[in-house]
Design a protein around this motif. Structure first.
Motif, PDB file in Angstrom:
ATOM      1  N   LEU A 159       8.886   4.502   6.768  1.00 49.55           N
ATOM      2  CA  LEU A 159       8.343   2.399   6.851  1.00 49.55           C
ATOM      3  C   LEU A 159       7.968   1.966   5.281  1.00 49.55           C
ATOM      4  O   LEU A 159       7.935   0.746   5.301  1.00 49.55           O
ATOM      5  CB  LEU A 159       7.771   2.121   8.228  1.00 49.55           C
ATOM      6  CG  LEU A 159       7.634   2.467   9.242  1.00 49.55           C
ATOM      7  CD1 LEU A 159       6.272   2.166  10.227  1.00 49.55           C
ATOM      8  CD2 LEU A 159       9.268   1.664   9.968  1.00 49.55           C
ATOM      9  N   ARG A 160       8.358   3.000   4.554  1.00 50.11           N
ATOM     10  CA  ARG A 160       8.083   2.468   3.267  1.00 50.11           C
ATOM     11  C   ARG A 160       8.859   1.747   2.725  1.00 50.11           C
ATOM     12  O   ARG A 160       8.415   0.396   1.954  1.00 50.11           O
ATOM     13  CB  ARG A 160       7.519   3.707   2.400  1.00 50.11           C
ATOM     14  CG  ARG A 160       7.257   3.706   0.501  1.00 50.11           C
ATOM     15  CD  ARG A 160       6.867   4.401  -0.051  1.00 50.11           C
ATOM     16  NE  ARG A 160       7.985   5.066  -0.589  1.00 50.11           N
ATOM     17  CZ  ARG A 160       7.823   6.152  -1.365  1.00 50.11           C
ATOM     18  NH1 ARG A 160       6.590   6.289  -1.697  1.00 50.11           N
ATOM     19  NH2 ARG A 160       8.792   6.078  -2.148  1.00 50.11           N
ATOM     20  N   ALA A 161      10.211   1.369   3.063  1.00 55.30           N
ATOM     21  CA  ALA A 161      11.271   0.233   2.375  1.00 55.30           C
ATOM     22  C   ALA A 161      11.722  -0.027   2.517  1.00 55.30           C
ATOM     23  O   ALA A 161      11.762  -1.174   2.306  1.00 55.30           O
ATOM     24  CB  ALA A 161      12.126   1.621   2.272  1.00 55.30           C
ATOM     25  N   PRO A 162      11.547  -0.851   4.270  1.00 59.13           N
ATOM     26  CA  PRO A 162      11.846  -1.620   4.529  1.00 59.13           C
ATOM     27  C   PRO A 162      10.159  -2.631   4.524  1.00 59.13           C
ATOM     28  O   PRO A 162      10.516  -4.060   4.485  1.00 59.13           O
ATOM     29  CB  PRO A 162      11.769  -1.747   6.337  1.00 59.13           C
ATOM     30  CG  PRO A 162      11.379  -0.676   6.277  1.00 59.13           C
ATOM     31  CD  PRO A 162      11.642   0.558   5.484  1.00 59.13           C
ATOM     32  N   PHE A 163       9.407  -2.197   4.170  1.00 58.88           N
ATOM     33  CA  PHE A 163       8.217  -3.031   4.601  1.00 58.88           C
ATOM     34  C   PHE A 163       8.095  -3.425   2.873  1.00 58.88           C
ATOM     35  O   PHE A 163       7.218  -4.173   2.870  1.00 58.88           O
ATOM     36  CB  PHE A 163       6.962  -1.533   4.600  1.00 58.88           C
ATOM     37  CG  PHE A 163       6.268  -2.044   6.250  1.00 58.88           C
ATOM     38  CD1 PHE A 163       6.939  -2.803   7.101  1.00 58.88           C
ATOM     39  CD2 PHE A 163       5.429  -1.552   6.771  1.00 58.88           C
ATOM     40  CE1 PHE A 163       6.892  -2.712   8.436  1.00 58.88           C
ATOM     41  CE2 PHE A 163       5.149  -1.425   8.118  1.00 58.88           C
ATOM     42  CZ  PHE A 163       6.049  -1.938   9.364  1.00 58.88           C
ATOM     43  N   THR A 164       8.130  -2.357   1.645  1.00 57.50           N
ATOM     44  CA  THR A 164       7.873  -2.807   0.760  1.00 57.50           C
ATOM     45  C   THR A 164       9.426  -4.396   0.184  1.00 57.50           C
ATOM     46  O   THR A 164       8.326  -4.907  -0.716  1.00 57.50           O
ATOM     47  CB  THR A 164       8.488  -1.459  -0.517  1.00 57.50           C
ATOM     48  OG1 THR A 164       7.405  -0.990  -0.013  1.00 57.50           O
ATOM     49  CG2 THR A 164       8.696  -1.847  -1.789  1.00 57.50           C
ATOM     50  N   VAL A 188       0.753  -0.952   0.193  1.00 58.88           N
ATOM     51  CA  VAL A 188       0.582  -0.032   0.204  1.00 58.88           C
ATOM     52  C   VAL A 188       0.781   0.899  -0.212  1.00 58.88           C
ATOM     53  O   VAL A 188       0.592   2.105  -0.607  1.00 58.88           O
ATOM     54  CB  VAL A 188      -0.899  -0.403   1.389  1.00 58.88           C
ATOM     55  CG1 VAL A 188      -1.768   1.671   1.413  1.00 58.88           C
ATOM     56  CG2 VAL A 188      -2.270  -0.987   0.675  1.00 58.88           C
ATOM     57  N   LEU A 189       2.125   1.158   0.541  1.00 57.05           N
ATOM     58  CA  LEU A 189       3.198   2.664   0.837  1.00 57.05           C
ATOM     59  C   LEU A 189       3.328   2.389  -0.475  1.00 57.05           C
ATOM     60  O   LEU A 189       3.544   4.070  -0.808  1.00 57.05           O
ATOM     61  CB  LEU A 189       3.463   2.190   1.854  1.00 57.05           C
ATOM     62  CG  LEU A 189       3.035   2.512   3.397  1.00 57.05           C
ATOM     63  CD1 LEU A 189       4.408   2.151   4.161  1.00 57.05           C
ATOM     64  CD2 LEU A 189       2.421   4.055   3.496  1.00 57.05           C
ATOM     65  N   ALA A 190       3.668   1.789  -1.081  1.00 61.32           N
ATOM     66  CA  ALA A 190       4.475   1.847  -2.293  1.00 61.32           C
ATOM     67  C   ALA A 190       3.438   2.218  -3.355  1.00 61.32           C
ATOM     68  O   ALA A 190       4.200   2.664  -4.144  1.00 61.32           O
ATOM     69  CB  ALA A 190       4.646   0.756  -2.867  1.00 61.32           C
TER      70      ALA A 190
END
Length: 143
Positions: free
Chosen positions: A54-59, A44-46
């Motif tokens: 947190l976008r980079a680690p979650f993606t 969702v963040l990406a």
């Protein structure tokens, strides 16, 4: 609670034992739920382009775990360690293949890559579900 029954013809028929929960079932379910939530949050963040630390680690978690999970489901009859190793290597191969194709076609974007990996994983999971469903139907017809 186990109940026994006496059939109409006088025969005694014990009821089957209650199913037992697998060891560590609750903890495993919670960990799986947290992993799915983290992966979904990364997608969702990406896809929305929201700025978050947190976008980079979650993606990255999504890009590794979505194809690995789909491949692990497809390799259902392997032993767990072998399935984990093959699914992890396959996930890396899927990610690299998606990136290579998108770069070769001059279509590279983060959103496009996340969408392509999600589409691949979804199609693989859907194919596994359909295969299992038709396998059960055939088994019932012949059995």
């Amino acid at each position: 609670m186990q109940t026994d029954t006496i059939r109409g013809d006088g025969r005694y028929e014990p009821s089957p034992p209650a199913p037992q929960a697998p060891p560590g079932g609750v903890a495993r379910s919670l960990a799986l739920g947290a992993a799915v939530a983290a992966g979904a949050m990364g997608a969702v963040l990406a896809l929305t382009g929201l700025d978050s630390p947190l976008r980079a680690p979650f993606t990255l978690f999504f890009l590794l775990m979505a194809p690995a999970g789909a491949l692990a489901v497809a390799l259902g009859r392997m032993d767990p360690l072998g399935r984990a190793v093959v699914a992890g290597a396959g996930a890396l191969a899927v990610d690299l293949l998606v990136a290579q194709v998108m770069l070769a076609l001059h279509l590279w974007s983060v959103r496009g890559g996340v969408f392509a990996v999600a589409a691949f994983s979804g199609v693989l999971l859907l194919g596994c579900a359909l295969r299992r469903r038709t396998g059960r139907t055939r088994a019932r017809r012949t059995g």
